[in-house]
Scaffold this motif. Structure first.
Motif, PDB file in Angstrom:
ATOM      1  N   SER A 134     -17.448 -27.714  37.264  1.00 55.97           N
ATOM      2  CA  SER A 134     -18.247 -27.248  36.137  1.00 55.97           C
ATOM      3  C   SER A 134     -19.142 -28.402  35.683  1.00 55.97           C
ATOM      4  N   SER A 135     -19.745 -28.259  34.541  1.00 55.72           N
ATOM      5  CA  SER A 135     -20.736 -29.277  34.143  1.00 55.72           C
ATOM      6  C   SER A 135     -20.798 -29.435  32.643  1.00 55.72           C
ATOM      7  N   MET A 136     -21.163 -30.635  32.220  1.00 52.23           N
ATOM      8  CA  MET A 136     -21.376 -30.891  30.789  1.00 52.23           C
ATOM      9  C   MET A 136     -22.546 -30.090  30.238  1.00 52.23           C
ATOM     10  N   TYR A 221     -18.253 -32.056  34.943  1.00 57.57           N
ATOM     11  CA  TYR A 221     -18.863 -33.307  35.398  1.00 57.57           C
ATOM     12  C   TYR A 221     -19.967 -33.732  34.431  1.00 57.57           C
ATOM     13  N   HIS A 222     -20.021 -35.037  34.184  1.00 51.71           N
ATOM     14  CA  HIS A 222     -21.171 -35.578  33.451  1.00 51.71           C
ATOM     15  C   HIS A 222     -22.193 -36.048  34.488  1.00 51.71           C
ATOM     16  N   ASN A 223     -22.986 -37.048  34.216  1.00 52.28           N
ATOM     17  CA  ASN A 223     -24.107 -37.347  35.125  1.00 52.28           C
ATOM     18  C   ASN A 223     -23.616 -38.105  36.353  1.00 52.28           C
ATOM     19  N   VAL A 224     -23.463 -37.389  37.437  1.00 52.81           N
ATOM     20  CA  VAL A 224     -22.896 -37.953  38.658  1.00 52.81           C
ATOM     21  C   VAL A 224     -23.988 -38.674  39.444  1.00 52.81           C
ATOM     22  N   GLY A 237     -31.119 -35.284  39.693  1.00 50.01           N
ATOM     23  CA  GLY A 237     -30.979 -35.859  38.358  1.00 50.01           C
ATOM     24  C   GLY A 237     -31.792 -37.138  38.222  1.00 50.01           C
ATOM     25  N   VAL A 238     -31.788 -37.697  37.006  1.00 50.91           N
ATOM     26  CA  VAL A 238     -32.679 -38.800  36.689  1.00 50.91           C
ATOM     27  C   VAL A 238     -32.341 -40.076  37.479  1.00 50.91           C
ATOM     28  N   ALA A 239     -31.078 -40.317  37.774  1.00 49.47           N
ATOM     29  CA  ALA A 239     -30.722 -41.536  38.505  1.00 49.47           C
ATOM     30  C   ALA A 239     -31.385 -41.532  39.882  1.00 49.47           C
ATOM     31  N   PRO A 252     -40.165 -46.899  36.984  1.00 48.87           N
ATOM     32  CA  PRO A 252     -39.598 -45.649  36.474  1.00 48.87           C
ATOM     33  C   PRO A 252     -40.242 -45.256  35.152  1.00 48.87           C
ATOM     34  N   ARG A 253     -40.499 -43.978  34.996  1.00 46.95           N
ATOM     35  CA  ARG A 253     -41.055 -43.457  33.738  1.00 46.95           C
ATOM     36  C   ARG A 253     -39.912 -42.887  32.914  1.00 46.95           C
ATOM     37  N   VAL A 254     -39.590 -43.581  31.840  1.00 48.62           N
ATOM     38  CA  VAL A 254     -38.481 -43.185  30.974  1.00 48.62           C
ATOM     39  C   VAL A 254     -39.042 -42.341  29.842  1.00 48.62           C
ATOM     40  N   PHE A 255     -38.594 -41.097  29.751  1.00 44.16           N
ATOM     41  CA  PHE A 255     -39.129 -40.176  28.747  1.00 44.16           C
ATOM     42  C   PHE A 255     -38.550 -40.468  27.353  1.00 44.16           C
ATOM     43  N   GLU A 256     -39.152 -39.821  26.365  1.00 41.87           N
ATOM     44  CA  GLU A 256     -38.776 -39.992  24.952  1.00 41.87           C
ATOM     45  C   GLU A 256     -38.858 -41.495  24.632  1.00 41.87           C
ATOM     46  N   LYS A 259     -33.791 -43.859  24.582  1.00 44.15           N
ATOM     47  CA  LYS A 259     -32.476 -44.071  23.950  1.00 44.15           C
ATOM     48  C   LYS A 259     -31.565 -42.862  24.075  1.00 44.15           C
ATOM     49  N   GLN A 260     -31.994 -41.850  24.848  1.00 41.64           N
ATOM     50  CA  GLN A 260     -31.131 -40.684  25.036  1.00 41.64           C
ATOM     51  C   GLN A 260     -29.879 -41.118  25.789  1.00 41.64           C
ATOM     52  N   ARG A 261     -28.723 -40.649  25.310  1.00 46.46           N
ATOM     53  CA  ARG A 261     -27.438 -41.141  25.806  1.00 46.46           C
ATOM     54  C   ARG A 261     -26.851 -40.190  26.850  1.00 46.46           C
ATOM     55  N   ARG A 262     -26.323 -40.778  27.904  1.00 44.21           N
ATOM     56  CA  ARG A 262     -25.628 -40.014  28.941  1.00 44.21           C
ATOM     57  C   ARG A 262     -24.385 -40.791  29.366  1.00 44.21           C
ATOM     58  N   ASP A 263     -23.502 -40.097  30.083  1.00 46.01           N
ATOM     59  CA  ASP A 263     -22.325 -40.735  30.667  1.00 46.01           C
ATOM     60  C   ASP A 263     -22.497 -40.671  32.179  1.00 46.01           C
ATOM     61  N   TYR A 324     -41.892 -35.956  26.874  1.00 37.84           N
ATOM     62  CA  TYR A 324     -40.608 -35.245  26.779  1.00 37.84           C
ATOM     63  C   TYR A 324     -40.654 -33.974  27.605  1.00 37.84           C
ATOM     64  N   ARG A 325     -39.473 -33.480  27.940  1.00 39.53           N
ATOM     65  CA  ARG A 325     -39.344 -32.158  28.566  1.00 39.53           C
ATOM     66  C   ARG A 325     -38.625 -31.289  27.549  1.00 39.53           C
ATOM     67  N   LEU A 326     -39.245 -30.159  27.249  1.00 33.82           N
ATOM     68  CA  LEU A 326     -38.739 -29.313  26.166  1.00 33.82           C
ATOM     69  C   LEU A 326     -37.283 -28.898  26.382  1.00 33.82           C
ATOM     70  N   GLY A 327     -36.912 -28.700  27.642  1.00 32.31           N
ATOM     71  CA  GLY A 327     -35.548 -28.205  27.927  1.00 32.31           C
ATOM     72  C   GLY A 327     -34.462 -29.278  27.847  1.00 32.31           C
ATOM     73  N   ASP A 328     -34.841 -30.554  27.719  1.00 30.57           N
ATOM     74  CA  ASP A 328     -33.822 -31.610  27.747  1.00 30.57           C
ATOM     75  C   ASP A 328     -33.016 -31.643  26.461  1.00 30.57           C
ATOM     76  N   VAL A 329     -31.740 -31.942  26.594  1.00 24.77           N
ATOM     77  CA  VAL A 329     -30.944 -32.237  25.397  1.00 24.77           C
ATOM     78  C   VAL A 329     -31.096 -33.734  25.117  1.00 24.77           C
TER      79      VAL A 329
HETATM   80  C1  UD1 Z   1     -28.098 -33.641  34.751  1.00 31.32           C
HETATM   81  C2  UD1 Z   1     -28.440 -32.595  35.774  1.00 31.32           C
HETATM   82  C3  UD1 Z   1     -27.605 -31.387  35.581  1.00 31.32           C
HETATM   83  C4  UD1 Z   1     -26.146 -31.757  35.666  1.00 31.32           C
HETATM   84  C5  UD1 Z   1     -25.872 -32.814  34.641  1.00 31.32           C
HETATM   85  C6  UD1 Z   1     -24.442 -33.284  34.742  1.00 31.32           C
HETATM   86  C7  UD1 Z   1     -30.577 -32.219  36.801  1.00 31.32           C
HETATM   87  C8  UD1 Z   1     -32.023 -31.861  36.641  1.00 31.32           C
HETATM   88  N1  UD1 Z   1     -29.845 -32.266  35.707  1.00 31.32           N
HETATM   89  O1  UD1 Z   1     -28.514 -33.163  33.454  1.00 31.32           O
HETATM   90  O2  UD1 Z   1     -27.871 -30.438  36.567  1.00 31.32           O
HETATM   91  O3  UD1 Z   1     -25.334 -30.655  35.437  1.00 31.32           O
HETATM   92  O4  UD1 Z   1     -26.734 -33.924  34.812  1.00 31.32           O
HETATM   93  O5  UD1 Z   1     -24.208 -33.885  35.968  1.00 31.32           O
HETATM   94  O6  UD1 Z   1     -30.102 -32.429  37.880  1.00 31.32           O
HETATM   95  N2  UD1 Z   1     -35.721 -38.394  32.437  1.00 31.32           N
HETATM   96  C9  UD1 Z   1     -36.608 -39.464  32.389  1.00 31.32           C
HETATM   97  N3  UD1 Z   1     -37.484 -39.630  33.417  1.00 31.32           N
HETATM   98  C10 UD1 Z   1     -37.536 -38.795  34.490  1.00 31.32           C
HETATM   99  C11 UD1 Z   1     -36.632 -37.698  34.539  1.00 31.32           C
HETATM  100  C12 UD1 Z   1     -35.722 -37.529  33.494  1.00 31.32           C
HETATM  101  O7  UD1 Z   1     -36.595 -40.246  31.445  1.00 31.32           O
HETATM  102  O8  UD1 Z   1     -38.345 -39.012  35.390  1.00 31.32           O
HETATM  103  C13 UD1 Z   1     -34.767 -38.213  31.312  1.00 31.32           C
HETATM  104  C14 UD1 Z   1     -34.772 -36.808  30.768  1.00 31.32           C
HETATM  105  O9  UD1 Z   1     -35.807 -36.641  29.835  1.00 31.32           O
HETATM  106  C15 UD1 Z   1     -33.378 -36.724  30.143  1.00 31.32           C
HETATM  107  C16 UD1 Z   1     -32.532 -37.656  31.023  1.00 31.32           C
HETATM  108  O10 UD1 Z   1     -33.441 -38.448  31.754  1.00 31.32           O
HETATM  109  O11 UD1 Z   1     -33.405 -37.248  28.835  1.00 31.32           O
HETATM  110  C17 UD1 Z   1     -31.589 -36.950  31.962  1.00 31.32           C
HETATM  111  O12 UD1 Z   1     -32.314 -36.085  32.793  1.00 31.32           O
HETATM  112  P1  UD1 Z   1     -31.644 -35.250  33.994  1.00 31.32           P
HETATM  113  O13 UD1 Z   1     -30.798 -36.121  34.857  1.00 31.32           O
HETATM  114  O14 UD1 Z   1     -32.733 -34.507  34.645  1.00 31.32           O
HETATM  115  O15 UD1 Z   1     -30.780 -34.120  33.244  1.00 31.32           O
HETATM  116  P2  UD1 Z   1     -29.398 -34.062  32.464  1.00 31.32           P
HETATM  117  O16 UD1 Z   1     -29.669 -33.288  31.236  1.00 31.32           O
HETATM  118  O17 UD1 Z   1     -28.766 -35.380  32.234  1.00 31.32           O
END
Ligand code: UD1
Length: 380
Positions: A134-136, A221-224, A237-239, A252-256, A259-263, A324-329
């Protein structure tokens, strides 16, 4: 106890995470079957990829691994694969944000319909143990609080984002919400099709467990990240994106505001969580359903991640763009207390070590037929 090795089916076992689960299961003494459809949007030249062939072959069987090229949504294939299987690690799924809403039937078919076909086949073959990827994303925004206590974050408005107000605001105090670690009891608020199908999979698994006496372990799963992560696809994903950009000599182009937090969690730790889930499941009563965050509990920002990769690769400093991307949390980070306590699982690869390795690790090429409209970027 089994006289022979217990038998695990890994769906999506040729994929980024599935292949790690296969390797971990073999190390733990399981006999393994892989069911994978080698989709071309995930596996570029899958059937001729030297790495995949070296790892699995196309119809490869030895004493421990059988690889079946087929679809999880095909009951006939499942009837061939499931006899003798003791447990299923269900990794096959269509992931990421996708191209646009026209992708939604494929998400529902690949994730929900296929899962229900799998669960029905497991019921037919009396397979009682399921570990589900599953996914976060099912949580939507992470956990937040304001001065008065915990509070759910609403959708961020375009006006706020355009003005560079990236943190969600409290509707009751008008102040910026402060992020917390989300627990498994947090409310689910899926905000895109992929997230809805992941939550749908959880509900299907729970219904199956209740109806059949099966046991379902739901791994959120969080951000794998890690070796063999797909690149060059709208589903990455972003990594993966940052690493590809740096390798190409760009910044790399970092959006916002970055400071958006991920695990960020290493794929080998996710694989170990699958194995821990299988062990844990054995001791549970029939009908047990339990969700676990698969996360490190260690908070990092997207900006920090970009910097860590750039430093290892000696690339240019990341650019914080304010787009920013509108759909991002905004923030989504988790408490890993439940999985640590109940499964005795701890991550082995920390952020600094993992990112340094990932910066130079091999990646998996995938076809990017279209650019992701769902990930459309706006300038704030
Ligand atoms: C990601 C996955 C999602 C998965 C979750 C958990 C994608 C698209 N999203 O969600 O499927 O379930 O991890 O593993 O695979 N960003 C930048 N620059 C960029 C691209 C993104 O700064 O070029 C930022 C985004 O604005 C966002 C963050 O990075 O704030 C994370 O983006 P992303 O990895 O796409 O999505 P998650 O929401 O973390």
């Amino acid at each position: 106890m089994h006289e022979t090795a217990p038998h695990l089916l890994v769906t999506g076992g040729a994929g980024f995470i599935g292949a790690e689960v296969v390797a971990a299961a073999l190390r733990a003494g399981w006999q393994v079957s892989v069911l994978d459809n080698f989709r071309s949007d995930v596996h570029a030249s899958a059937l001729t990829s030297p790495r995949l062939l070296a790892r699995f072959g196309t119809e490869f069987t030895d004493r421990h691994v059988r690889v079946v090229h087929g679809d999880v949504a095909d009951p006939g294939v499942l009837d061939r694969v499931l006899p003798g299987v003791d447990a299923v690690s269900h990794q096959a799924a269509k992931v990421g944000l996708g191209v646009d809403f026209s992708d939604s039937p494929d998400y529902v078919a690949s994730n929900e319909l296929a899962t229900s076909v799998l669960l029905a086949a497991m019921a037919r073959h009396s397979v009682k143990d399921l570990v589900l990827a599953s996914s976060m994303v099912i949580y939507g925004e992470g956990a937040y609080r304001d001065e008065k206590g915990p509070i759910a974050a609403d959708l961020r408005s375009r006006a706020d984002l355009d003005a560079g107000r990236f943190d969600p605001m409290s509707p009751r105090t008008g102040t910026r919400l402060l992020p917390d670690l989300i627990t498994e009891d947090g409310a689910c608020d899926p905000r895109n099709v992929y997230a809805a199908t992941k939550l749908g999979q959880e509900f299907l698994a729970a219904s199956w467990a209740r109806a059949t006496g099966g046991r379902a372990v739901l791994l959120r799963y969080h951000n794998v990240y890690g070796p063999n992560m797909p690149q060059g696809t709208p589903y990455a994903g972003v990594a993966s994106i940052f690493r590809s950009v740096l390798k190409a000599g760009n910044r790399p182009r970092v959006f916002e505001d970055g400071k958006q937090r991920r695990d960020f969690i290493h794929v080998s730790d996710v694989a170990r969580a699958n194995l821990a889930g299988l062990d844990w499941s054995q001791g549970q009563a029939a009908g047990t359903v339990r969700a676990f965050n698969v996360a490190t509990g260690d908070v990092h920002t997207v900006g920090e991640m970009a910097l860590a990769l750039a430093e290892t690769l000696g690339g240019g400093a990341p650019i914080v763009t304010g787009e920013y991307r509108l759909g991002d949390v905004r923030h989504i980070t988790a408490s890993a207390a439940r999985i640590r306590t109940e499964m005795d699982w701890v991550p082995r690869i920390g952020f600094a070590e993992g990112m340094a390795e990932f910066a130079r690790a091999p990646m998996r090429d995938a076809h990017a037929s279209q650019e992701p409209a769902a990930g459309e970027v706006s300038r704030g």
